[in-house]
Design an enzyme around this catalytic site. Structure first.
Site, PDB file in Angstrom:
ATOM      1  N   LYS A   1       7.138  21.776   3.372  1.00  0.00           N
ATOM      2  CA  LYS A   1       7.376  21.210   2.047  1.00  0.00           C
ATOM      3  C   LYS A   1       8.386  22.109   1.354  1.00  0.00           C
ATOM      4  O   LYS A   1       8.389  23.316   1.562  1.00  0.00           O
ATOM      5  CB  LYS A   1       6.080  21.128   1.270  1.00  0.00           C
TER       6      LYS A   1
ATOM      7  N   ASP B   1      -1.209  33.881  -0.283  1.00  0.00           N
ATOM      8  CA  ASP B   1      -2.452  33.225  -0.683  1.00  0.00           C
ATOM      9  C   ASP B   1      -3.572  34.230  -0.917  1.00  0.00           C
ATOM     10  O   ASP B   1      -4.468  33.992  -1.715  1.00  0.00           O
ATOM     11  CB  ASP B   1      -2.905  32.240   0.396  1.00  0.00           C
TER      12      ASP B   1
END
Length: 188
Positions: A19, A152
């Site tokens: 993405k 993350d």
């Protein structure tokens, strides 16, 4: 003719997709220019991109042809050269699943950083290699282009020590067996 502006590419490379979003500096503000994805990597690749108003600005599928992250990045690079016209790509931001104990904030990625992050592949074998693949390719093809990794696991490194521990002997915790937490960029 449009005045050239600085642009930043943001990549989120998963196991079978990439993405992306491109933001350009317009009137002193970052503005979304294009967003999209290459998906079905390694099986039936397809690409779609939309402008800031949601209009389709690019679509393609490769029936019967399989390629992975490198092929998708190469296609995206050529696509963005055409779409951004005179804008200057001045940096790339990457979502990386695991920063381990060392990388707790965004960091500019150099060859040594990439090697450190590759050592964490056993901790996230389904994601880390794919997160790092575009970084390695861009370091090879455009070493002068700044790249920044955002992790993350970073958000969870701010948790209290007790929240990062398992009910195990301290020597195991000290050796790195602890809760890392994931999807921290979503929390943050």
């Amino acid at each position: 003719m449009r005045t050239p502006n600085d642009a930043i590419l943001v990549l989120n490379a998963g196991s079978s997709s990439i993405k992306f979003a491109v933001f350009a500096l317009r009137a002193g503000e970052l503005a979304l220019e294009i967003r999209g994805e290459a998906e079905g990597l390694y099986t039936a690749p397809r690409f779609a991109a939309r402008d800031s108003l949601g209009r389709v600005v690019g679509e393609r599928s490769w029936r019967g042809r399989k390629f992975g992250h490198h092929g998708a990045i190469e296609y995206l690079r050529d696509f963005l050269k055409r779409q951004l016209e005179t804008d200057r790509l001045v940096g790339v931001g990457h979502r990386v699943v695991h920063g381990g104990l060392e990388y707790t904030t965004p960091v500019r990625v150099e060859a040594a950083t990439l090697k450190d992050l590759e050592r964490l592949i056993p901790l996230a074998p389904l994601h880390q290699p794919h997160n790092l693949s575009p970084i390695a390719l861009l370091l090879e093809r455009a070493p002068e282009l700044p790249q920044v990794a955002c992790f993350d696991t970073s958000f969870h490194r701010t948790n209290p020590d007790v929240a990062q521990r398992f009910a195990l002997p301290a020597k195991l915790h000290d050796a790195g067996v602890q809760r890392y937490g994931f999807h921290g960029l979503s929390y943050e």
